[in-house]
Design a protein around this motif. Structure first.
Motif, mmCIF file in Angstrom:
data_model
loop_
_atom_site.group_PDB
_atom_site.id
_atom_site.type_symbol
_atom_site.label_atom_id
_atom_site.label_comp_id
_atom_site.label_asym_id
_atom_site.label_seq_id
_atom_site.Cartn_x
_atom_site.Cartn_y
_atom_site.Cartn_z
ATOM 1 N N TYR A 14 31.300 51.190 34.612
ATOM 2 C CA TYR A 14 33.037 51.730 35.069
ATOM 3 C C TYR A 14 33.437 50.811 34.449
ATOM 4 O O TYR A 14 35.259 51.316 34.113
ATOM 5 C CB TYR A 14 32.924 51.993 36.769
ATOM 6 N N GLY A 15 33.538 49.392 33.920
ATOM 7 C CA GLY A 15 34.672 48.700 33.583
ATOM 8 C C GLY A 15 34.899 50.158 32.102
ATOM 9 O O GLY A 15 35.742 48.882 32.123
ATOM 10 N N ARG A 16 34.200 49.437 31.591
ATOM 11 C CA ARG A 16 33.916 50.155 29.988
ATOM 12 C C ARG A 16 34.987 51.011 30.240
ATOM 13 O O ARG A 16 36.320 51.519 29.493
ATOM 14 C CB ARG A 16 33.212 50.367 29.120
ATOM 15 N N VAL A 17 34.849 52.179 31.322
ATOM 16 C CA VAL A 17 36.314 53.063 30.825
ATOM 17 C C VAL A 17 37.566 52.977 31.028
ATOM 18 O O VAL A 17 38.412 53.304 30.758
ATOM 19 C CB VAL A 17 35.680 54.231 32.244
ATOM 20 N N PHE A 18 37.867 52.109 32.305
ATOM 21 C CA PHE A 18 39.037 51.383 32.834
ATOM 22 C C PHE A 18 39.547 50.493 31.772
ATOM 23 O O PHE A 18 40.691 49.745 31.539
ATOM 24 C CB PHE A 18 39.015 50.408 33.969
ATOM 25 N N ALA A 19 39.083 50.592 30.334
ATOM 26 C CA ALA A 19 39.110 49.336 29.706
ATOM 27 C C ALA A 19 39.977 50.382 28.408
ATOM 28 O O ALA A 19 40.809 49.972 27.606
ATOM 29 C CB ALA A 19 38.071 48.427 28.649
ATOM 30 N N VAL A 20 39.918 51.876 28.442
ATOM 31 C CA VAL A 20 40.912 52.116 27.955
ATOM 32 C C VAL A 20 42.203 52.593 28.368
ATOM 33 O O VAL A 20 41.763 53.215 29.808
ATOM 34 C CB VAL A 20 39.568 53.731 27.983
ATOM 35 N N PHE A 145 32.915 59.752 28.689
ATOM 36 C CA PHE A 145 33.354 60.913 29.159
ATOM 37 C C PHE A 145 32.837 61.290 30.804
ATOM 38 O O PHE A 145 33.421 61.273 32.005
ATOM 39 C CB PHE A 145 33.185 62.276 28.536
ATOM 40 N N VAL A 146 31.083 61.222 31.113
ATOM 41 C CA VAL A 146 30.650 61.464 32.225
ATOM 42 C C VAL A 146 30.820 60.281 33.201
ATOM 43 O O VAL A 146 31.245 60.834 34.318
ATOM 44 C CB VAL A 146 29.099 60.988 31.677
ATOM 45 N N LEU A 147 31.122 58.869 32.821
ATOM 46 C CA LEU A 147 31.995 58.036 33.835
ATOM 47 C C LEU A 147 33.741 58.489 34.060
ATOM 48 O O LEU A 147 33.510 58.021 35.392
ATOM 49 C CB LEU A 147 31.530 57.032 33.788
ATOM 50 N N GLY A 148 34.064 58.967 33.553
ATOM 51 C CA GLY A 148 35.545 59.271 33.710
ATOM 52 C C GLY A 148 35.339 60.461 34.760
ATOM 53 O O GLY A 148 36.606 60.277 35.788
ATOM 54 N N ARG A 149 34.556 60.833 34.575
ATOM 55 C CA ARG A 149 34.726 62.940 35.522
ATOM 56 C C ARG A 149 34.270 61.683 37.124
ATOM 57 O O ARG A 149 34.586 62.407 37.644
ATOM 58 C CB ARG A 149 33.090 63.378 35.006
ATOM 59 N N SER A 150 33.113 60.941 37.002
ATOM 60 C CA SER A 150 32.693 60.363 38.187
ATOM 61 C C SER A 150 33.549 59.947 38.897
ATOM 62 O O SER A 150 33.579 60.320 39.732
ATOM 63 C CB SER A 150 30.922 59.533 37.835
ATOM 64 N N LEU A 151 34.575 59.298 38.207
ATOM 65 C CA LEU A 151 34.833 58.331 38.954
ATOM 66 C C LEU A 151 36.330 59.440 38.938
ATOM 67 O O LEU A 151 36.916 58.992 40.530
ATOM 68 C CB LEU A 151 36.136 57.614 37.647
ATOM 69 N N LEU A 152 37.255 60.515 38.219
ATOM 70 C CA LEU A 152 38.014 61.012 39.003
ATOM 71 C C LEU A 152 37.226 61.899 40.426
ATOM 72 O O LEU A 152 38.033 62.133 41.859
ATOM 73 C CB LEU A 152 38.220 62.853 37.950
ATOM 74 N N ARG A 153 35.727 62.619 40.207
ATOM 75 C CA ARG A 153 35.167 62.756 41.739
ATOM 76 C C ARG A 153 35.941 62.246 43.018
ATOM 77 O O ARG A 153 35.913 62.425 43.728
ATOM 78 C CB ARG A 153 33.552 63.404 41.282
ATOM 79 N N ILE A 154 35.025 60.451 42.385
ATOM 80 C CA ILE A 154 34.655 59.373 43.439
ATOM 81 C C ILE A 154 36.557 59.072 44.131
ATOM 82 O O ILE A 154 37.152 59.931 45.766
ATOM 83 C CB ILE A 154 34.859 57.917 43.090
ATOM 84 N N SER A 320 22.372 64.364 51.285
ATOM 85 C CA SER A 320 23.293 65.081 51.137
ATOM 86 C C SER A 320 23.880 64.491 49.914
ATOM 87 O O SER A 320 23.998 65.307 48.838
ATOM 88 C CB SER A 320 23.263 66.284 51.496
ATOM 89 N N GLY A 321 24.751 63.932 50.702
ATOM 90 C CA GLY A 321 25.648 63.695 49.612
ATOM 91 C C GLY A 321 25.189 62.959 48.585
ATOM 92 O O GLY A 321 26.177 62.709 47.482
ATOM 93 N N ALA A 322 24.665 61.583 48.724
ATOM 94 C CA ALA A 322 23.943 61.228 47.618
ATOM 95 C C ALA A 322 23.597 61.635 46.855
ATOM 96 O O ALA A 322 23.665 61.371 45.686
ATOM 97 C CB ALA A 322 23.584 60.136 48.629
ATOM 98 N N GLY A 323 22.557 63.149 46.809
ATOM 99 C CA GLY A 323 21.818 64.131 46.015
ATOM 100 C C GLY A 323 22.513 64.371 44.812
ATOM 101 O O GLY A 323 22.448 65.019 43.928
ATOM 102 N N SER A 324 24.266 64.624 45.626
ATOM 103 C CA SER A 324 25.114 65.236 44.318
ATOM 104 C C SER A 324 25.518 64.142 43.245
ATOM 105 O O SER A 324 26.505 65.046 42.154
ATOM 106 C CB SER A 324 26.221 65.625 45.155
ATOM 107 N N ALA A 325 24.713 63.237 43.507
ATOM 108 C CA ALA A 325 24.777 62.204 42.083
ATOM 109 C C ALA A 325 24.290 62.961 40.999
ATOM 110 O O ALA A 325 24.674 62.645 39.654
ATOM 111 C CB ALA A 325 24.326 60.951 41.805
ATOM 112 N N TYR A 326 23.489 64.175 40.325
ATOM 113 C CA TYR A 326 22.979 65.439 39.890
ATOM 114 C C TYR A 326 24.258 65.355 38.863
ATOM 115 O O TYR A 326 23.757 66.195 37.990
ATOM 116 C CB TYR A 326 22.179 66.229 40.414
ATOM 117 N N THR A 327 24.839 66.011 39.051
ATOM 118 C CA THR A 327 26.289 66.134 38.910
ATOM 119 C C THR A 327 27.168 65.163 37.413
ATOM 120 O O THR A 327 26.981 66.064 36.611
ATOM 121 C CB THR A 327 27.594 66.541 39.367
#
Length: 422
Positions: A14-20, A145-154, A320-327
């Protein structure tokens, strides 16, 4: 691929994503717009109730947040690719600010308030889809991109935990109309961040360059269709406990405190799962676990058949919520499967369908609970959801093999043409 992602390591973190820098602007704008949406929903619901004393109309203001998504997602999806992304994002924020500003005008009738609420919901999928497609421009279409999408979902899940609490506290200090006025400021601040913090990019699809594939064509691609269903259908089942949290808390006798915990458990698990998968696993590992997690994510709902107490119920929801990491794995597959020139409308379609099926899932959960009871409804959603997810996982394997076979054939044909050319 953007220059910012060239030479990125296999596991970016995640740190690399915030570097952009551009991502930081998109992220901050997302936080502001999410808070604006949540506070406006609460304030508008309270305002409608104050004006009508009708629980039905008050609840309808929340329902209207789901239903128009399908309209906006299908009718306005081409906008995401026909116009420059920054212009679309800023324009959507300004439309939202204008709609909420009209809600604050004294004497605004109930009909106009609900119509403005619908307008917000119609614009929302276009904004979400364009922002998701813009992430691929800013971060590239790989791991960042995947990590950026993940951060927005978080952020979205965290906003559910924090935003409703802040909104409730805000309404103890100011009137609903003043609270709505504050959200106008959040939308305007989001628009300013996007305008000043992201660079101009030309539209993905220019007029006169041919007709790009529409929703029917996108869904007609078997790989894209399966991936869309993998995003949509599990979400329709996963919202069942949330939709039935109030009657379930009543059955448990846990009161409003128990209701609050039940509403928070699923988002807490989702945030924890995404953070672990994003920070601790590399892209290949996240793709490897995507299908197993998909099949297991709804399995904890079956525990409701054992009539668990509050603590056990919370644990089931967190799991169940933790399992949604499949996204995280699905995000990577989806951005690979969709042509770049129609990425905006594909992401808009994904966003619109996701919200629509969640609204339908909540409605069906109420019908099922009315017929068979809350616990049976949740357990039944778990059974049906697990079977559905297993079928989708099998279909994903088939389309993946077909896609790999197509690539191998293309490579052989290209090699043969090169040899002939020599």
């Amino acid at each position: 691929m953007s220059a910012s992602t060239q030479g990125a390591p296999v596991s970016a973190g995640y740190g690399r994503v915030f570097a952009v820098p551009e991502f930081r602007a998109v992220f901050a704008a997302h936080v502001l717009s999410m808070l604006g949406v949540i506070v406006s929903e609460i304030a508008l619901s309270v305002l409608v109730y104050d004006l009508t004393r009708s629980p039905l109309l008050s609840a309808l203001t929340f329902a209207l947040g789901f239903l128009p998504y399908a309209v906006g997602g299908t009718l306005l999806a081409p906008v995401a690719d026909r116009l420059p992304a920054r212009r679309v994002l800023v324009g959507c924020d300004l439309v939202c600010a204008g709609c909420v500003a009209l809600m604050t005008v004294p004497g605004t009738g109930i009909g106009l308030l609900l119509a403005l609420r619908c307008a917000l919901a119609v614009v929302s999928p276009v904004f979400s889809g364009t922002r998701m497609a813009t992430l691929a421009d800013v971060l590239g279409d790989g791991d960042l991109f995947v990590l950026g999408r993940s951060l927005l979902r978080i952020v979205a899940q965290s906003a559910l935990l924090v935003g409703y609490g802040l909104g409730g506290l805000l309404l103890t200090a100011v009137s609903p109309r003043r609270a709505l006025l504050i959200t106008v400021g959040t939308f305007l601040a989001s628009a300013t961040l996007l305008r000043c913090g992201t660079r101009h990019r030309t539209a993905r699809t220019r007029r006169g360059t041919g007709t790009p594939p529409g929703p029917r064509t996108l869904v007609g691609d078997r790989r894209v269709r399966v991936l869309l269903l993998m995003f949509w259908l599990p979400a329709a089942f996963s919202v069942v406990p949330e939709a039935l949290a109030a009657p379930y808390a009543d059955e448990l006798g846990s009161g409003s405190a128990g209701l609050g915990l039940l509403m928070c458990a699923l988002p807490v698990g989702t945030v924890a799962g995404e953070l672990f998968a994003g920070a601790r696993l590399g892209p290949r590992a996240r793709e490897r676990i995507a299908l197993p997690l998909l099949c297991l994510s709804l399995l904890p709902y079956l525990g409701y058949a054992l009539r668990p107490g509050l603590t056990a119920s919370l644990l089931l929801l967190v799991l169940s919520g933790a399992g949604s990491a499949y996204t995280l794995g699905l995000d990577q597959w989806f951005v690979r499967a969709v042509p770049e020139e129609v990425r905006g409308r594909a992401m808009t379609l994904l966003s619109a369908g996701l919200m629509t099926v969640q609204g339908v899932g909540m409605a069906l959960a109420g019908v099922a609970a009315q017929t068979v009871g809350v616990r049976t409804a949740v357990a039944g959603a778990g059974v049906a959801g697990v079977l559905c997810c297993c079928a989708l996982a099998a279909a994903a394997r088939v389309t993946e093999r077909a896609q790999e076979g197509g690539r191998a054939t293309e490579s052989r044909d290209r090699a043969a043409r090169n040899m002939t050319g020599r």
